[in-house]
Design an enzyme around this catalytic site. Sequence first.
Site, PDB file in Angstrom:
ATOM      1  N   SER A 125      94.344 -15.998 143.807  1.00 15.33           N
ATOM      2  CA  SER A 125      95.114 -16.443 144.999  1.00 15.33           C
ATOM      3  C   SER A 125      93.946 -16.130 146.127  1.00 15.33           C
ATOM      4  O   SER A 125      93.258 -15.363 146.039  1.00 15.33           O
ATOM      5  CB  SER A 125      96.241 -15.348 144.996  1.00 15.33           C
ATOM      6  OG  SER A 125      96.805 -15.366 146.217  1.00 15.33           O
ATOM      7  N   TYR A 150      99.965  -6.484 143.969  1.00 15.29           N
ATOM      8  CA  TYR A 150     100.126  -7.734 143.423  1.00 15.29           C
ATOM      9  C   TYR A 150      98.471  -8.113 143.870  1.00 15.29           C
ATOM     10  O   TYR A 150      97.870  -9.015 142.786  1.00 15.29           O
ATOM     11  CB  TYR A 150     100.883  -8.581 143.972  1.00 15.29           C
ATOM     12  CG  TYR A 150     100.933 -10.031 143.892  1.00 15.29           C
ATOM     13  CD1 TYR A 150     101.048 -10.739 142.751  1.00 15.29           C
ATOM     14  CD2 TYR A 150     100.162 -10.872 145.027  1.00 15.29           C
ATOM     15  CE1 TYR A 150     100.382 -12.015 142.476  1.00 15.29           C
ATOM     16  CE2 TYR A 150      99.785 -12.111 144.926  1.00 15.29           C
ATOM     17  CZ  TYR A 150     100.124 -12.711 143.600  1.00 15.29           C
ATOM     18  OH  TYR A 150      99.784 -14.121 143.586  1.00 15.29           O
ATOM     19  N   LYS A 154      94.906  -9.402 141.672  1.00 15.49           N
ATOM     20  CA  LYS A 154      94.213 -10.675 141.639  1.00 15.49           C
ATOM     21  C   LYS A 154      92.487 -10.430 141.929  1.00 15.49           C
ATOM     22  O   LYS A 154      91.993 -10.867 141.084  1.00 15.49           O
ATOM     23  CB  LYS A 154      94.786 -11.474 142.592  1.00 15.49           C
ATOM     24  CG  LYS A 154      95.973 -12.244 142.498  1.00 15.49           C
ATOM     25  CD  LYS A 154      96.183 -13.049 141.021  1.00 15.49           C
ATOM     26  CE  LYS A 154      97.452 -13.262 140.496  1.00 15.49           C
ATOM     27  NZ  LYS A 154      97.452 -13.711 139.289  1.00 15.49           N
ATOM     28  N   LEU A 200     108.592 -18.748 151.498  1.00 17.75           N
ATOM     29  CA  LEU A 200     109.056 -19.543 152.693  1.00 17.75           C
ATOM     30  C   LEU A 200     110.149 -20.980 152.172  1.00 17.75           C
ATOM     31  O   LEU A 200     111.018 -21.029 152.578  1.00 17.75           O
ATOM     32  CB  LEU A 200     108.159 -20.218 153.462  1.00 17.75           C
ATOM     33  CG  LEU A 200     108.492 -21.219 154.734  1.00 17.75           C
ATOM     34  CD1 LEU A 200     109.488 -20.566 155.866  1.00 17.75           C
ATOM     35  CD2 LEU A 200     107.286 -21.378 155.566  1.00 17.75           C
TER      36      LEU A 200
HETATM   37  C1  UD1 Z   1     102.782 -14.569 149.477  1.00 21.15           C
HETATM   38  C2  UD1 Z   1     101.955 -13.660 149.431  1.00 21.15           C
HETATM   39  C3  UD1 Z   1     100.934 -14.028 148.340  1.00 21.15           C
HETATM   40  C4  UD1 Z   1     100.911 -14.770 147.186  1.00 21.15           C
HETATM   41  C5  UD1 Z   1     102.073 -15.777 147.413  1.00 21.15           C
HETATM   42  C6  UD1 Z   1     102.709 -16.319 146.327  1.00 21.15           C
HETATM   43  C7  UD1 Z   1     102.110 -11.946 151.333  1.00 21.15           C
HETATM   44  C8  UD1 Z   1     101.650 -11.364 152.288  1.00 21.15           C
HETATM   45  N1  UD1 Z   1     101.354 -12.815 150.406  1.00 21.15           N
HETATM   46  O1  UD1 Z   1     101.965 -15.550 150.593  1.00 21.15           O
HETATM   47  O2  UD1 Z   1     100.002 -13.062 148.088  1.00 21.15           O
HETATM   48  O3  UD1 Z   1     100.093 -15.126 146.596  1.00 21.15           O
HETATM   49  O4  UD1 Z   1     103.224 -15.385 148.609  1.00 21.15           O
HETATM   50  O5  UD1 Z   1     103.612 -17.410 146.301  1.00 21.15           O
HETATM   51  O6  UD1 Z   1     103.237 -11.601 150.651  1.00 21.15           O
HETATM   52  N2  UD1 Z   1     108.069 -16.571 156.071  1.00 21.15           N
HETATM   53  C9  UD1 Z   1     109.117 -16.848 157.061  1.00 21.15           C
HETATM   54  N3  UD1 Z   1     110.428 -16.587 156.441  1.00 21.15           N
HETATM   55  C10 UD1 Z   1     110.698 -16.493 155.322  1.00 21.15           C
HETATM   56  C11 UD1 Z   1     109.622 -16.499 154.214  1.00 21.15           C
HETATM   57  C12 UD1 Z   1     108.335 -16.751 154.819  1.00 21.15           C
HETATM   58  O7  UD1 Z   1     108.918 -16.918 158.183  1.00 21.15           O
HETATM   59  O8  UD1 Z   1     111.855 -16.088 155.026  1.00 21.15           O
HETATM   60  C13 UD1 Z   1     106.785 -17.045 156.391  1.00 21.15           C
HETATM   61  C14 UD1 Z   1     105.671 -15.904 156.177  1.00 21.15           C
HETATM   62  O9  UD1 Z   1     105.862 -15.131 157.408  1.00 21.15           O
HETATM   63  C15 UD1 Z   1     104.439 -16.672 156.340  1.00 21.15           C
HETATM   64  C16 UD1 Z   1     104.875 -18.171 155.666  1.00 21.15           C
HETATM   65  O10 UD1 Z   1     106.291 -18.306 155.982  1.00 21.15           O
HETATM   66  O11 UD1 Z   1     103.803 -17.010 157.241  1.00 21.15           O
HETATM   67  C17 UD1 Z   1     104.512 -18.259 154.190  1.00 21.15           C
HETATM   68  O12 UD1 Z   1     105.121 -16.996 153.366  1.00 21.15           O
HETATM   69  P1  UD1 Z   1     105.296 -17.063 152.116  1.00 21.15           P
HETATM   70  O13 UD1 Z   1     106.070 -18.279 151.271  1.00 21.15           O
HETATM   71  O14 UD1 Z   1     106.045 -15.808 151.322  1.00 21.15           O
HETATM   72  O15 UD1 Z   1     103.743 -17.162 151.243  1.00 21.15           O
HETATM   73  P2  UD1 Z   1     102.662 -16.051 151.935  1.00 21.15           P
HETATM   74  O16 UD1 Z   1     103.063 -14.722 152.500  1.00 21.15           O
HETATM   75  O17 UD1 Z   1     101.696 -17.060 152.494  1.00 21.15           O
END
Ligand code: UD1
Length: 335
Positions: A125, A150, A154, A200
């Site tokens: 990752s 987690y 990795k 997200l």
């Molecule tokens: C996360 C993990 C990463 C992992 C991946 C697996 C963390 C810090 N990182 O990545 O290690 O490999 O998931 O899928 O947890 N966001 C919102 N609202 C939401 C959800 C997310 O604003 O309800 C934003 C987050 O702040 C981020 C972006 O969307 O900026 C992506 O989030 P997410 O899909 O959770 O992925 P990562 O955090 O990048």
Amino acid sequence: MKKILVTGGLGYIGSHTVVELQNEGYEVVIIDNLSNTTIDVLDKITSITGIKPAFEEIDLKNKEAVKHFFKYYDVDGVIHFAASKAVGESVHEPLKYYENNITTLTYVLQEMVDNSVSNFIFSSSCTVYGQADELPITESAPTKPAESPYGATKKMGEIIIEDTSKATDLKAIALRYFNPIGAHETAKIGELPIGVPQNLIPYVVQTAAGIRECLSIFGDDYDTVDGTAVRDYIHVVDLAKAHIAALNRLLNGENKANCEYFNIGTGTGSSVLEVVNTFEKATGKKVNYKIVDRREGDITAAYANTDLANNELGWKAKLNLETALASAWKWQENQ
Ligand code: UD1
């Protein structure tokens, strides 16, 4: 016909990779313990490809079962997806993550070494880079201390594989995924939503579907184009294809080191707001959102320099964000 073991082959990325392997003429045998998926994914794979892959319901924590598997099946390579992946859960249940992601990895590698199976692809990752000092991120960027158990699994996984590749005949490629999203174009396989989504895209999709009331955007005060955090979202089908390219490299003896690392992303960063806007454009669906505080452990921005994967693996992401988001929506509608 080369026979490939895919651990976690009924999971999100695993199932898409099994489809691509079969499309490329590989014979696949899947190990999965069904801890985060359901058996009907096997039928879905079969209906997409017309070929039913062999399946063994094995928990990789069962060392004897892993041993038996390798005695019985003569495989040419292993693509190892089986692992737990919820960042938040890993903070509360670290030992579960070290057992599921590290102990099992050592069992698989041990059987590979004992049975002279030398080709190994590992799901790593971009989390290993933490907040990189320079963007886009190249493979030579230093790794940073993990933000969660987690993430630690990795990083440790890569070290265990590298060490094993130095001491044995193991040849390995670790693919450092950026943010995998989307679903197969048939909408027969995709990411199975279990509980409230933490990532997200599943949250966006469920908000558009009315399952969730409102998306919380975690922070709009980052130093980015619009203040929301930036990630490199890669279509899961492109990601699946990267595994085939990596496997072919090993099977053809084209690898340049016993353990290699490749970034697998699109090379383009998108902010959370850009994702929401692109989703609305791609689907015609409205996504209610509000801005809330930053989420602990989140970084500002990460996107890949993919030159190494492009040049060495001959692989490049082909599907754009809009296509990926449309496929995620189609998958949701099919649920
Ligand atoms: C996360 C993990 C990463 C992992 C991946 C697996 C963390 C810090 N990182 O990545 O290690 O490999 O998931 O899928 O947890 N966001 C919102 N609202 C939401 C959800 C997310 O604003 O309800 C934003 C987050 O702040 C981020 C972006 O969307 O900026 C992506 O989030 P997410 O899909 O959770 O992925 P990562 O955090 O990048």
